[in-house]
Design a protein around this motif. Structure first.
Motif, PDB file in Angstrom:
ATOM      1  N   ARG A  12     -14.791  -8.471   3.982  1.00 12.01           N
ATOM      2  CA  ARG A  12     -15.700  -7.915   4.979  1.00 12.01           C
ATOM      3  C   ARG A  12     -16.511  -6.771   4.377  1.00 12.01           C
ATOM      4  O   ARG A  12     -16.058  -6.075   3.452  1.00 12.01           O
ATOM      5  CB  ARG A  12     -14.912  -7.371   6.170  1.00 12.01           C
ATOM      6  N   PHE A  13     -17.711  -6.578   4.930  1.00 14.61           N
ATOM      7  CA  PHE A  13     -18.480  -5.383   4.559  1.00 14.61           C
ATOM      8  C   PHE A  13     -17.899  -4.196   5.322  1.00 14.61           C
ATOM      9  O   PHE A  13     -17.886  -4.172   6.557  1.00 14.61           O
ATOM     10  CB  PHE A  13     -19.955  -5.556   4.897  1.00 14.61           C
ATOM     11  N   VAL A  14     -17.380  -3.229   4.596  1.00  8.50           N
ATOM     12  CA  VAL A  14     -16.715  -2.076   5.198  1.00  8.50           C
ATOM     13  C   VAL A  14     -17.546  -0.827   4.943  1.00  8.50           C
ATOM     14  O   VAL A  14     -17.912  -0.521   3.797  1.00  8.50           O
ATOM     15  CB  VAL A  14     -15.300  -1.889   4.611  1.00  8.50           C
ATOM     16  N   GLU A  15     -17.845  -0.093   6.028  1.00  8.21           N
ATOM     17  CA  GLU A  15     -18.544   1.187   5.867  1.00  8.21           C
ATOM     18  C   GLU A  15     -17.503   2.286   5.636  1.00  8.21           C
ATOM     19  O   GLU A  15     -16.529   2.395   6.395  1.00  8.21           O
ATOM     20  CB  GLU A  15     -19.391   1.514   7.088  1.00  8.21           C
ATOM     21  N   THR A  16     -17.731   3.086   4.611  1.00  3.16           N
ATOM     22  CA  THR A  16     -16.770   4.139   4.241  1.00  3.16           C
ATOM     23  C   THR A  16     -17.448   5.508   4.280  1.00  3.16           C
ATOM     24  O   THR A  16     -18.524   5.692   3.693  1.00  3.16           O
ATOM     25  CB  THR A  16     -16.209   3.887   2.829  1.00  3.16           C
ATOM     26  N   VAL A  17     -16.816   6.444   4.999  1.00  5.05           N
ATOM     27  CA  VAL A  17     -17.302   7.838   5.060  1.00  5.05           C
ATOM     28  C   VAL A  17     -16.104   8.773   4.910  1.00  5.05           C
ATOM     29  O   VAL A  17     -14.986   8.435   5.321  1.00  5.05           O
ATOM     30  CB  VAL A  17     -18.027   8.133   6.388  1.00  5.05           C
ATOM     31  N   PRO A  18     -16.320   9.947   4.323  1.00  6.34           N
ATOM     32  CA  PRO A  18     -15.190  10.888   4.174  1.00  6.34           C
ATOM     33  C   PRO A  18     -14.755  11.510   5.499  1.00  6.34           C
ATOM     34  O   PRO A  18     -13.585  11.850   5.676  1.00  6.34           O
ATOM     35  CB  PRO A  18     -15.741  11.948   3.213  1.00  6.34           C
ATOM     36  N   ASN A  19     -15.689  11.645   6.447  1.00  4.80           N
ATOM     37  CA  ASN A  19     -15.354  12.239   7.748  1.00  4.80           C
ATOM     38  C   ASN A  19     -16.461  11.922   8.749  1.00  4.80           C
ATOM     39  O   ASN A  19     -17.459  11.273   8.394  1.00  4.80           O
ATOM     40  CB  ASN A  19     -15.181  13.762   7.633  1.00  4.80           C
ATOM     41  N   LEU A  20     -16.259  12.339   9.994  1.00  3.07           N
ATOM     42  CA  LEU A  20     -17.270  12.124  11.049  1.00  3.07           C
ATOM     43  C   LEU A  20     -17.791  13.476  11.538  1.00  3.07           C
ATOM     44  O   LEU A  20     -17.685  13.831  12.720  1.00  3.07           O
ATOM     45  CB  LEU A  20     -16.669  11.330  12.214  1.00  3.07           C
ATOM     46  N   ILE A  21     -18.366  14.206  10.608  1.00  2.22           N
ATOM     47  CA  ILE A  21     -18.897  15.522  10.948  1.00  2.22           C
ATOM     48  C   ILE A  21     -20.424  15.501  10.877  1.00  2.22           C
ATOM     49  O   ILE A  21     -21.002  15.051   9.886  1.00  2.22           O
ATOM     50  CB  ILE A  21     -18.340  16.603   9.987  1.00  2.22           C
ATOM     51  N   ASP A  22     -21.035  15.953  11.949  1.00  3.09           N
ATOM     52  CA  ASP A  22     -22.485  16.170  12.030  1.00  3.09           C
ATOM     53  C   ASP A  22     -23.294  14.936  11.604  1.00  3.09           C
ATOM     54  O   ASP A  22     -23.272  13.903  12.254  1.00  3.09           O
ATOM     55  CB  ASP A  22     -22.888  17.396  11.202  1.00  3.09           C
ATOM     56  N   THR A  23     -24.016  15.054  10.463  1.00  4.99           N
ATOM     57  CA  THR A  23     -24.942  14.005  10.038  1.00  4.99           C
ATOM     58  C   THR A  23     -24.222  12.695   9.732  1.00  4.99           C
ATOM     59  O   THR A  23     -24.782  11.621   9.945  1.00  4.99           O
ATOM     60  CB  THR A  23     -25.729  14.453   8.791  1.00  4.99           C
ATOM     61  N   ARG A  24     -22.994  12.807   9.219  1.00  7.31           N
ATOM     62  CA  ARG A  24     -22.244  11.576   8.918  1.00  7.31           C
ATOM     63  C   ARG A  24     -21.925  10.825  10.215  1.00  7.31           C
ATOM     64  O   ARG A  24     -22.002   9.595  10.275  1.00  7.31           O
ATOM     65  CB  ARG A  24     -20.971  11.911   8.151  1.00  7.31           C
ATOM     66  N   LEU A  25     -21.550  11.544  11.243  1.00  8.44           N
ATOM     67  CA  LEU A  25     -21.287  10.912  12.542  1.00  8.44           C
ATOM     68  C   LEU A  25     -22.548  10.245  13.076  1.00  8.44           C
ATOM     69  O   LEU A  25     -22.517   9.105  13.546  1.00  8.44           O
ATOM     70  CB  LEU A  25     -20.777  11.951  13.539  1.00  8.44           C
ATOM     71  N   ASN A  26     -23.662  10.969  13.024  1.00  5.22           N
ATOM     72  CA  ASN A  26     -24.924  10.406  13.508  1.00  5.22           C
ATOM     73  C   ASN A  26     -25.311   9.154  12.730  1.00  5.22           C
ATOM     74  O   ASN A  26     -25.820   8.182  13.299  1.00  5.22           O
ATOM     75  CB  ASN A  26     -26.037  11.453  13.396  1.00  5.22           C
ATOM     76  N   LYS A  27     -25.071   9.181  11.404  1.00  3.58           N
ATOM     77  CA  LYS A  27     -25.407   8.031  10.571  1.00  3.58           C
ATOM     78  C   LYS A  27     -24.541   6.828  10.919  1.00  3.58           C
ATOM     79  O   LYS A  27     -25.030   5.704  11.028  1.00  3.58           O
ATOM     80  CB  LYS A  27     -25.237   8.389   9.094  1.00  3.58           C
ATOM     81  N   VAL A  28     -23.233   7.084  11.089  1.00  5.79           N
ATOM     82  CA  VAL A  28     -22.318   5.984  11.446  1.00  5.79           C
ATOM     83  C   VAL A  28     -22.696   5.388  12.796  1.00  5.79           C
ATOM     84  O   VAL A  28     -22.767   4.159  12.965  1.00  5.79           O
ATOM     85  CB  VAL A  28     -20.859   6.489  11.463  1.00  5.79           C
ATOM     86  N   VAL A  29     -22.941   6.256  13.790  1.00  7.68           N
ATOM     87  CA  VAL A  29     -23.325   5.771  15.122  1.00  7.68           C
ATOM     88  C   VAL A  29     -24.621   4.961  15.051  1.00  7.68           C
ATOM     89  O   VAL A  29     -24.757   3.907  15.676  1.00  7.68           O
ATOM     90  CB  VAL A  29     -23.479   6.963  16.095  1.00  7.68           C
ATOM     91  N   SER A  30     -25.581   5.463  14.270  1.00  6.45           N
ATOM     92  CA  SER A  30     -26.861   4.772  14.126  1.00  6.45           C
ATOM     93  C   SER A  30     -26.680   3.413  13.448  1.00  6.45           C
ATOM     94  O   SER A  30     -27.293   2.415  13.863  1.00  6.45           O
ATOM     95  CB  SER A  30     -27.828   5.647  13.321  1.00  6.45           C
ATOM     96  N   ASN A  31     -25.830   3.362  12.428  1.00 11.78           N
ATOM     97  CA  ASN A  31     -25.580   2.096  11.722  1.00 11.78           C
ATOM     98  C   ASN A  31     -24.914   1.070  12.640  1.00 11.78           C
ATOM     99  O   ASN A  31     -25.263  -0.115  12.622  1.00 11.78           O
ATOM    100  CB  ASN A  31     -24.713   2.332  10.487  1.00 11.78           C
ATOM    101  N   ILE A  32     -23.936   1.541  13.416  1.00  9.94           N
ATOM    102  CA  ILE A  32     -23.263   0.630  14.357  1.00  9.94           C
ATOM    103  C   ILE A  32     -24.262   0.124  15.397  1.00  9.94           C
ATOM    104  O   ILE A  32     -24.285  -1.071  15.737  1.00  9.94           O
ATOM    105  CB  ILE A  32     -22.081   1.350  15.048  1.00  9.94           C
ATOM    106  N   HIS A  33     -25.078   1.025  15.902  1.00 10.23           N
ATOM    107  CA  HIS A  33     -26.080   0.659  16.913  1.00 10.23           C
ATOM    108  C   HIS A  33     -27.046  -0.403  16.362  1.00 10.23           C
ATOM    109  O   HIS A  33     -27.332  -1.405  17.035  1.00 10.23           O
ATOM    110  CB  HIS A  33     -26.843   1.909  17.344  1.00 10.23           C
ATOM    111  N   ARG A  34     -27.547  -0.189  15.142  1.00 13.81           N
ATOM    112  CA  ARG A  34     -28.491  -1.151  14.541  1.00 13.81           C
ATOM    113  C   ARG A  34     -27.819  -2.494  14.278  1.00 13.81           C
ATOM    114  O   ARG A  34     -28.429  -3.558  14.488  1.00 13.81           O
ATOM    115  CB  ARG A  34     -29.058  -0.579  13.231  1.00 13.81           C
ATOM    116  N   ALA A  35     -26.581  -2.452  13.802  1.00 15.24           N
ATOM    117  CA  ALA A  35     -25.854  -3.699  13.535  1.00 15.24           C
ATOM    118  C   ALA A  35     -25.680  -4.512  14.820  1.00 15.24           C
ATOM    119  O   ALA A  35     -25.864  -5.735  14.833  1.00 15.24           O
ATOM    120  CB  ALA A  35     -24.502  -3.396  12.905  1.00 15.24           C
ATOM    121  N   ILE A  36     -25.340  -3.806  15.906  1.00 13.16           N
ATOM    122  CA  ILE A  36     -25.148  -4.500  17.186  1.00 13.16           C
ATOM    123  C   ILE A  36     -26.475  -5.034  17.707  1.00 13.16           C
ATOM    124  O   ILE A  36     -26.545  -6.172  18.222  1.00 13.16           O
ATOM    125  CB  ILE A  36     -24.501  -3.542  18.210  1.00 13.16           C
ATOM    126  N   GLU A  37     -27.543  -4.268  17.596  1.00 12.87           N
ATOM    127  CA  GLU A  37     -28.857  -4.736  18.046  1.00 12.87           C
ATOM    128  C   GLU A  37     -29.305  -5.967  17.265  1.00 12.87           C
ATOM    129  O   GLU A  37     -29.829  -6.934  17.836  1.00 12.87           O
ATOM    130  CB  GLU A  37     -29.889  -3.612  17.891  1.00 12.87           C
TER     131      GLU A  37
END
Length: 323
Positions: free
Chosen positions: A107-132
């Protein structure tokens, strides 16, 4: 928007809540095991939540990897999404040096060190785009299937109407031909009987020599024999035409059944179903005319005439010697 199930360890509730907040702000509905009511059947409720979800986000951390329950939940979610086919499975690895489970290696796995500030926004944005993107693809598939279904509806209707029209015309033609040949058979039989009585009546009260008797016998035999053979041939042809007409009726019955099936289950019928319903309607291609053999109608008039002539000749010679 979409319904998203987040799989996580209870020790990662802070990560779950941060991710949930960002997705809810974008208009998504977020559910998890936390949505299950106390006392409910966890396995049943989990399957229901997964089945209703448009996407599953699996939060993978050290805590989740050390929990058999979370790993089992992630494996069930992945299997459920693969089985449904229209849903999206999104693994999210959070942390440093996290070992990805074997069942997620493809599977394509997204990896981040944490969910702080910009990283959280990026993860949320990526999930949103993938779902759209997935939703758009799903809508395109639905549209394509609908268009295919509409084309199939038109095509199958035209096919059925054309087949029924041709078979009805053929059935009428076959029945008409059968009746004509039956009538010809009766006429030939009646003429044969009339001809036989005519010859008998002509010969009553008359004194004929042997040659005259032989000629009359051959004449009568040939006339009656030809008429009887013609009658038999006509009746056989009439029967063959009627058999073909009955086969035609069976084909019409098979098509009528297929037509009823399509009308009853038209909303869920697939091209394979249509093929299955109609592929056997014309399976019997044997023709009744193949059984017609010329030997069955040969009255063998020549052999009979020669036999009678020889018998009369011998009888005449014997009478001459006795005289």
């Amino acid at each position: 928007m979409s319904k998203i199930f987040i799989s996580h360890s209870h020790m990662d509730k802070g990560l779950h809540d941060a991710l949930k907040k960002g997705l809810v702000e974008l208009g998504h509905e977020v559910v998890s095991v936390d949505s299950v009511s106390m006392g409910s059947n966890l396995s049943k409720e989990l399957n229901a939540l997964l089945h209703s979800a448009d996407a599953v986000v699996a939060i993978i951390t050290e805590n989740s990897l050390n929990s058999k329950h979370v790993l089992n939940e992630i494996a069930v979610a992945q299997a459920q999404m693969d089985a449904v086919g229209d849903s999206l499975f999104l693994p999210l690895v959070i942390g440093e040096d996290i070992e990805i489970p074997d069942f997620l290696l493809d599977r394509f796995v997204e990896t981040v060190p944490n969910l702080i500030d910009t990283r959280l926004n990026k993860v949320v944005s990526n999930i949103h785009r993938a779902i759209e993107r997935h939703s758009a693809e799903r809508q395109e598939k639905i549209k394509f299937k609908r268009e295919q279904a509409e084309k199939l509806e038109v095509s199958k209707t035209e096919f059925i109407q054309d087949a029924e029209e041709k078979l009805n015309k053929r059935e009428s033609s076959l029945k008409f031909s059968a009746n004509i040949w039956y009538a010809a058979g009766y006429m030939a039989l009646i003429l044969g009987v009339y001809f036989a009585f005519f010859l008998i009546n002509e010969s009553l009260g008359k004194d004929f020599d042997t040659i005259t008797i032989a000629l009359l016998t051959v004449k009568g035999l040939m006339g009656v024999g030809l008429l009887v053979a013609s009658s038999k041939y006509a009746f056989t042809l009439g029967k063959s035409y009627m058999n073909e007409s009955l086969k035609n009726s069976d084909r019409l019955h098979a098509i009528s059944f297929g037509k009823f099936y399509l009308q009853a289950y038209g909303d869920v019928v697939t091209p394979d179903d249509v093929k299955e319903v109609f592929q056997h309607w014309n399976i019997n291609n044997d023709s009744a005319f193949k059984e017609i053999v010329s030997n069955s109608f040969d009255p063998k008039l020549l052999e009979s005439a020669v036999g009678i002539a020889l018998a009369l000749s011998k009888n005449e010679k014997t009478s001459g010697k006795n005289a």
